[in-house]
Design a protein around this motif. Sequence first.
Motif, PDB file in Angstrom:
ATOM      1  N   LYS A   1     -62.990 102.563 101.905  1.00  0.00           N
ATOM      2  CA  LYS A   1     -61.760 103.198 102.379  1.00  0.00           C
ATOM      3  C   LYS A   1     -60.665 103.069 101.334  1.00  0.00           C
ATOM      4  O   LYS A   1     -60.633 102.111 100.562  1.00  0.00           O
ATOM      5  N   SER A   2     -59.753 104.010 101.346  1.00  0.00           N
ATOM      6  CA  SER A   2     -58.608 103.935 100.447  1.00  0.00           C
ATOM      7  C   SER A   2     -57.525 103.090 101.110  1.00  0.00           C
ATOM      8  O   SER A   2     -56.973 103.467 102.137  1.00  0.00           O
ATOM      9  N   THR A   3     -57.235 101.926 100.550  1.00  0.00           N
ATOM     10  CA  THR A   3     -56.290 101.005 101.169  1.00  0.00           C
ATOM     11  C   THR A   3     -54.872 101.179 100.653  1.00  0.00           C
ATOM     12  O   THR A   3     -53.960 100.526 101.135  1.00  0.00           O
ATOM     13  N   ASP A   4     -54.672 102.042  99.649  1.00  0.00           N
ATOM     14  CA  ASP A   4     -53.321 102.196  99.118  1.00  0.00           C
ATOM     15  C   ASP A   4     -52.449 103.059 100.011  1.00  0.00           C
ATOM     16  O   ASP A   4     -51.231 102.945  99.970  1.00  0.00           O
ATOM     17  N   VAL A   5     -53.019 103.940 100.858  1.00  0.00           N
ATOM     18  CA  VAL A   5     -52.220 104.759 101.768  1.00  0.00           C
ATOM     19  C   VAL A   5     -51.911 103.993 103.047  1.00  0.00           C
ATOM     20  O   VAL A   5     -50.805 104.071 103.565  1.00  0.00           O
ATOM     21  N   ARG A   6     -52.889 103.231 103.560  1.00  0.00           N
ATOM     22  CA  ARG A   6     -52.698 102.454 104.785  1.00  0.00           C
ATOM     23  C   ARG A   6     -52.926 100.964 104.504  1.00  0.00           C
ATOM     24  O   ARG A   6     -53.977 100.418 104.833  1.00  0.00           O
ATOM     25  N   PRO A   7     -51.938 100.288 103.912  1.00  0.00           N
ATOM     26  CA  PRO A   7     -52.139  98.870 103.576  1.00  0.00           C
ATOM     27  C   PRO A   7     -52.032  97.969 104.807  1.00  0.00           C
ATOM     28  O   PRO A   7     -51.413  98.317 105.809  1.00  0.00           O
TER      29      PRO A   7
ATOM     30  N   ARG B 203     -51.820  97.659 110.267  1.00  0.00           N
ATOM     31  CA  ARG B 203     -51.819  98.611 109.166  1.00  0.00           C
ATOM     32  C   ARG B 203     -50.735  99.639 109.415  1.00  0.00           C
ATOM     33  O   ARG B 203     -50.374  99.898 110.556  1.00  0.00           O
TER      34      ARG B 203
ATOM     35  N   ASN C 220     -49.035 103.565 107.744  1.00  0.00           N
ATOM     36  CA  ASN C 220     -49.145 104.669 106.815  1.00  0.00           C
ATOM     37  C   ASN C 220     -47.918 104.651 105.919  1.00  0.00           C
ATOM     38  O   ASN C 220     -46.796 104.816 106.382  1.00  0.00           O
ATOM     39  N   ARG C 221     -48.134 104.437 104.635  1.00  0.00           N
ATOM     40  CA  ARG C 221     -47.033 104.298 103.691  1.00  0.00           C
ATOM     41  C   ARG C 221     -46.334 105.636 103.420  1.00  0.00           C
ATOM     42  O   ARG C 221     -45.168 105.669 103.058  1.00  0.00           O
ATOM     43  N   ARG C 222     -47.030 106.742 103.613  1.00  0.00           N
ATOM     44  CA  ARG C 222     -46.415 108.054 103.374  1.00  0.00           C
ATOM     45  C   ARG C 222     -45.422 108.433 104.463  1.00  0.00           C
ATOM     46  O   ARG C 222     -44.363 108.972 104.185  1.00  0.00           O
TER      47      ARG C 222
ATOM     48  N   ARG D  83     -43.710  91.302 103.231  1.00  0.00           N
ATOM     49  CA  ARG D  83     -44.569  91.766 102.125  1.00  0.00           C
ATOM     50  C   ARG D  83     -45.067  90.620 101.281  1.00  0.00           C
ATOM     51  O   ARG D  83     -44.481  89.616 101.156  1.00  0.00           O
TER      52      ARG D  83
END
Length: 55
Positions: free
Chosen positions: A3-9, A26, A28-30, A55
Amino acid sequence: MAKSTDVRPVIKLRSTAGTGYTYVTRKNRRTHPDRLVLRKYDPVARRHVPFREDR
């Protein structure tokens, strides 16, 4: 397939009551680039308090 963890850390939500209790979730960073604040139950303080993103 990873999974891509950079969009949903994975983030920690730390209690503002000063008890040190945390929730892990988790986000959504966007859609939510600012720090997340949720009102959740703190079992140490035994009441609902705001939990802020740590953080």
